[in-house]
Enzyme design. Structure first.
Site, PDB file in Angstrom:
ATOM      1  N   LYS A 185     -16.212  -2.482   9.788  1.00 11.72           N
ATOM      2  CA  LYS A 185     -16.073  -1.041  10.005  1.00 11.72           C
ATOM      3  C   LYS A 185     -17.297  -0.516  10.749  1.00 11.72           C
ATOM      4  O   LYS A 185     -18.430  -0.955  10.483  1.00 11.72           O
ATOM      5  CB  LYS A 185     -15.922  -0.335   8.654  1.00 11.72           C
ATOM      6  CG  LYS A 185     -15.563   1.142   8.744  1.00 11.72           C
ATOM      7  CD  LYS A 185     -15.380   1.745   7.355  1.00 11.72           C
ATOM      8  CE  LYS A 185     -14.974   3.206   7.419  1.00 11.72           C
ATOM      9  NZ  LYS A 185     -14.791   3.800   6.066  1.00 11.72           N
ATOM     10  N   SER A 211     -10.467   6.431   5.616  1.00 12.57           N
ATOM     11  CA  SER A 211     -11.146   6.382   6.894  1.00 12.57           C
ATOM     12  C   SER A 211     -11.238   4.978   7.493  1.00 12.57           C
ATOM     13  O   SER A 211     -11.450   4.852   8.701  1.00 12.57           O
ATOM     14  CB  SER A 211     -12.560   6.944   6.747  1.00 12.57           C
ATOM     15  OG  SER A 211     -13.364   6.098   5.956  1.00 12.57           O
ATOM     16  N   SER A 222     -11.269   5.396   0.957  1.00 16.94           N
ATOM     17  CA  SER A 222     -11.257   4.991   2.369  1.00 16.94           C
ATOM     18  C   SER A 222     -10.973   3.524   2.630  1.00 16.94           C
ATOM     19  O   SER A 222     -10.716   3.139   3.773  1.00 16.94           O
ATOM     20  CB  SER A 222     -12.576   5.375   3.040  1.00 16.94           C
ATOM     21  OG  SER A 222     -12.548   6.739   3.390  1.00 16.94           O
TER      22      SER A 222
END
Lengths: 481, 485
Positions: B78, B153, B177
């Site tokens: 990420k 996210s 997330s």
């Protein structure tokens, strides 16, 4: 404009003498090429995290012990949020509600209008936080530079109760705190380098008033003298304002050292809202009873204990002892010197006399003493054991200050080492007497003050040959024949 | 070659048996990324050269018989996890040019195993969102339907795993997330116990809630990756000093005799019927495997979203204050004074959602409002801990929907942020109470979109929920996504 009572509280920021910074492993020493002592953590790079330096916690607690504080064994760090170019994270890690130390007491003695006074100043709290960076502005080019070397140096903030009533008292307090912190070994208290800084909160009130007046805060005073002058000026300014029917506004002021005046920086309306909240990146600090007693056991000898020791073991006068103790560098130097030559009284006299004199006239930089306590002790020992004349000891010392080396060699090179040749001494004394028949005559007629003149003549000729005492005894003997 | 059905565990065998070389494996994934990611936008940065180099070095370890569980396994990271020398943008204009001079501890730990880093995956800007549509550059699509959002996210990390563009990935989870996008994209995602994994190098959103965790194709893979990334880190003072354990220890152990709580508040009308039914059906599956189902309750759930948004926004407001355009990141061309420059840089660099949260957070912390907002939220944190404590006295773990709904269309333009926030109801209490949770697919809705269920364990009980999750996965037949192909 008479009849106002000043009410003063101080906030003292002291940088702790830890090797590394409070939340990373960068060096915490003073100075350095700009931005050579910082890392992603202390320069606030994204994703980095603070890790608490346990030595900084220990030093803050030691400061608490030194100022007779209670220790919060459960303590919390908070974030103080504000934007400023010297604060790379845009928040300072500090402590709001649960500081490490609370409720201290510092007794101060000072002289005001020729009168000796004592007063106990209460300490509200001592908390641990991080220092910010340093900005330099180049007005010519209109550019500013940020140096983050100082970012993250551990700092304690000492907050007093509004117990201080005058400039003299404030100065004495700062000096006392500075002394205690130095003895505790947690801060070098060099105001000129910024390792000790002071903010003053001051208001004035009439004796009949029941409420405190509105206070002004004077930021970042960097010498004891400036603290005194800023307070004097503020008392004058606020008194004049009130006398003229005005009112004091709550604000932050800056002291202009050149003009000796304080100037408004920002009013309360423009004050920051720091939006404090508990720092989630640092666990709450829990100090066990064992840890606390360990830290207590590590406390160095404080000034009161040292005074007791000097009086008991060294048998020097309290006045002399205090002169020495009131400067930690001198006191440590003294102890070392006595270790070399165990004549505390003589060493004390030499230090409080000759050495302090040269410090006061600026020949010796107390922060960078170039000679050793052993060398000084040797000079005292030579003078006390008649290896050299007492008057020559000062000359040897002066040479030592100018060019540090073995004092015995200095004394020998300067021809001060006494050979104790009594035949030569008698010869010289007789010569001086026969060269100055008039003086001898005067002495014999009771004008004993000429003895000094004759003694001087002999001493000059007998430099390095006889001790003053021997010359004096022999001369007296011969004059009274 | 497409490895859409291969797990980390199965790739390990292929590599160790020399059925494929690490380089070939990496190259295959890189080829897939270049072919299909144009349709998915899951990667912000692809590290072709360094990935191949890492694969070469991994192969040497494999050849020397020194392979560790992740040696030569191609992973995606990420874009809020710092990677030395590689852009780390947080999917924000603010950090569009930011190349960190250090790597996160999790990256160091994965490198120590010679894992391969394919690249950095997109996300909601600064991890604030649940759609990956607030990303500055790559607004990721759902591999099951590219008209739909991948969740967020960690949408890029979940979509990349789902579409077979990496073997597994790392995400971060502040309020769901990792779990919600894993649920939306039909993969398995684990949010570890707070402090289990070092946060050093994770660009902070809300420090007291953030955790890095794995997104993978199986519970077992999540355990393998957690084994690699967990543990005390001297650079993170909040990381746990617990001794290492094997998080795959309960793989294959089944759920016989375990008590599984069904907290009624998570099955309210706010949750889609299809979702509820799928999750309850999964619970019945557990029952048929010998587990006992227990009714339980988390009475304060209705306050969870409010508490979460106060705590996370307050911390975010402070964490994101450092982005001032002075030292790194976006700097405005305009601004004569420091304050102007900071104001302009931040105004230009941050997107709307990030600004909204900064304002909310600063408001909640302001003098005079602290007690009413942040103070109350912190009190709720304590209450959630107590309520969960009571639950775990009754049962071993709980089962809940991961999200109230399945992935929605990108053009379902929900303009009311409060409504969007409410969809976090199923995930946020786990972060507030510092608990571990794992999500896996338990069904598909009528449009074919995956439905996720979450298993939430007591603190430090990752091994148990990983084992239980694995037990379900072995009974469940997954449907692969078209993957944008």
């Amino acid at each position: 404009m008479a009849g106002y009572i000043p009410v003063i509280g101080l906030e003292i920021h002291a940088e702790l003498l830890t090797q590394s910074k409070v939340f990373c492993t960068c060096s915490a020493s003073f100075g350095g090429t700009p931005n050579s002592r910082c890392c992603p953590v202390c320069s606030g790079f994204p994703g980095t995290l603070p890790v608490i330096n346990q030595t900084a916690v220990e030093y803050a607690i030691k400061a608490g012990f030194a100022l007779n504080c209670g220790i919060n064994q459960f303590s919390v760090f908070d974030r103080k949020n504000y934007f400023y170019p010297d604060l790379p994270k845009a928040y300072q890690i500090s402590q709001l509600n649960l500081p490490l130390c609370i409720n201290g007491l510092v007794p101060v003695e000072y002289t005001e209008n020729g009168e000796k006074k004592t007063h106990d100043i209460r300490i509200n709290r001592i908390h641990l936080e991080e220092d910010a960076g340093k900005l330099t502005h180049n007005d010519l080019d209109g550019v500013s530079f940020a140096d983050y070397n100082r970012c993250g140096i551990p700092l304690i903030e000492i907050v007093t109760e509004p117990d201080i009533g005058s400039a003299e008292e404030a100065k004495a307090f700062v000096e006392k705190v500075s002394l205690l912190l130095q003895y505790a070994g947690v801060c070098d208290c060099k105001m000129e380098q910024g390792s000790l800084r002071c903010d003053v909160n001051i208001s004035i009130m009439k004796p009949t008033d029941t409420e405190l007046g509105t206070r002004a805060e004077i930021k970042n005073l960097n010498s004891v003298k400036a603290i005194g002058r800023a307070i004097e000026f503020e008392i004058y300014r606020q008194s004049k304002l009130l006398d003229m029917g005005g009112r004091v506004v709550q604000e932050t002021r800056r002291f202009d050292d050149n003009k000796g005046e304080t100037k408004s920086m920002r009013s309360k309306e423009n004050a920051n809202d720091y939006r404090y909240f508990p720092e989630p990146d640092i666990l709450q600090v829990n100090i066990s009873d064992e840890q606390l007693s360990e830290i207590k056991a590590k406390m160095p000898e404080m000034p009161d204990k040292r005074l007791e020791r000097y009086l008991a073991d060294y048998a020097i006068s309290e006045t002399d002892a205090l002169i020495i103790i009131n400067n930690k560098i001198i006191a440590d130097f003294y102890d070392e010197a006595v270790r070399t030559y165990n004549n505390p009284k003589a060493v004390c006299n030499f230090i409080t006399g000759e050495m302090m004199r040269r410090i006061n006239i600026g020949e010796i930089d107390i922060n960078e003493i170039t000679f050793t306590p052993e060398q000084l002790a040797k000079i005292v020992m030579m003078a006390e054991t008649d290896v050299i004349n007492k008057s020559n000891a000062k000359d040897v010392f002066r040479a030592l200050v100018e060019n540090p080396c073995d004092p015995e060699k200095i004394a020998a090179d300067m021809g001060f080492v006494i050979s104790n040749d009594s035949g030569k001494m008698i010869e010289v004394i007789e010569q001086v007497m026969s060269d100055n028949p008039k003086a001898v005559e005067q002495y014999k007629n009771g004008e004993t003050k000429v003895f000094g003149f004759l003694m001087g003549q002999c001493s000059k000729a007998l430099k390095g040959i006889a001790t003053s005492k021997a010359i004096k005894d022999e001369l007296e003997k011969r004059l009274s024949r | 070659m497409i490895f859409i059905n291969e797990t980390v565990a199965s790739l390990r065998q292929k590599l160790d048996k020399k059925e494929i070389s690490a380089r070939e494996l990496t190259q295959s994934y890189l080829d897939e990324i270049s072919k299909t990611d144009v349709n998915l936008d899951s990667f912000v940065t692809v590290c072709t050269e360094t990935a191949l180099k890492q694969a070469e070095s991994a192969q040497k370890k494999i050849d020397g018989g020194q392979a560790l569980p992740l040696t030569g396994i191609p992973l995606a990271i990420k874009d809020n996890i710092c990677t030395e020398g590689v852009l780390t943008t947080c999917a924000s204009k603010m950090l569009d040019n930011f190349i960190p001079p250090y790597s996160a501890t999790v990256i160091e730990k994965l490198s120590a195993q010679d894992a391969v880093f394919l690249g950095k995956t997109s996300m909601d800007e600064f991890a604030m969102g649940s759609t990956t549509q607030t990303a500055f550059r790559k607004k990721t699509k759902n591999p099951y339907d590219t008209e739909k959002v991948p969740g967020g996210s960690s949408g890029g990390s979940a979509a990349a795993v789902s579409a077979g563009l990496c073997a597994a990935s790392l995400g971060s989870d502040t309020g769901g997330s990792i779990r919600q996008p894993s649920s939306f994209c039909g993969v398995t995602g684990l949010k570890p116990t707070y402090s289990r994994v070092s946060r050093y190098g994770l660009i902070a959103f809300a420090s007291s809630l953030d955790q890095i965790g794995p997104i993978a194709r199986s519970a077992e893979d999540c355990g393998i990756i957690l084994n690699a990334i967990s543990g005390f880190d001297p650079h993170d003072g909040t990381s746990s000093k617990k001794s290492p354990e094997d998080f795959t220890a309960k793989i294959g152990a089944g759920v016989k005799g375990l008590k599984i709580g069904i907290p009624k508040e998570f099955f309210s009308d706010a949750v889609d019927t299809e979702v509820k039914e799928a999750v309850l059906k999964a619970a019945e599956t557990y029952k048929s495997m010998g587990a006992e189902l227990v009714d339980c309750s988390l009475p304060s759930l209705k306050f969870a979203v409010a508490a979460y948004y106060l705590i996370s926004s307050a911390e975010a407001a402070s964490n994101l204050a450092r982005f001032d355009g002075i030292k790194y990141g976006h700097r405005s061309e305009k601004g004569a004074t420091f304050n102007e420059l900071v104001k302009n840089s931040r105004s230009e660099g941050f997107g709307r959602e990030v600004k909204r949260r900064i304002m909310l957070g600063n408001y909640a912390l302001s003098s005079g409002y602290y007690d009413a907002y942040y103070g109350k939220a912190m009190a709720l944190k304590q209450r959630f801990r107590e309520e969960y404590k009571a639950i775990f006295e009754q049962c071993d773990f709980i089962i809940t929907p991961t999200a109230p709904n399945t992935a929605f269309r990108m053009d379902d333009n929900i303009t009311d942020p409060a409504k969007v926030y409410l969809a976090d109801i199923c995930t946020v209490t786990v972060n507030i109470a510092s608990l571990p949770a794992i999500t896996t697919t338990c069904g598909y809705d009528k449009t074919g979109m995956p439905i996720g269920m979450s298993l939430v364990g007591n603190m430090w009980n990752e091994a148990q929920i990983i084992g239980a999750c694995d037990a379900f996965e072995k009974t469940f037949t997954k449907i692969s996504p078209k993957g944008g192909r």
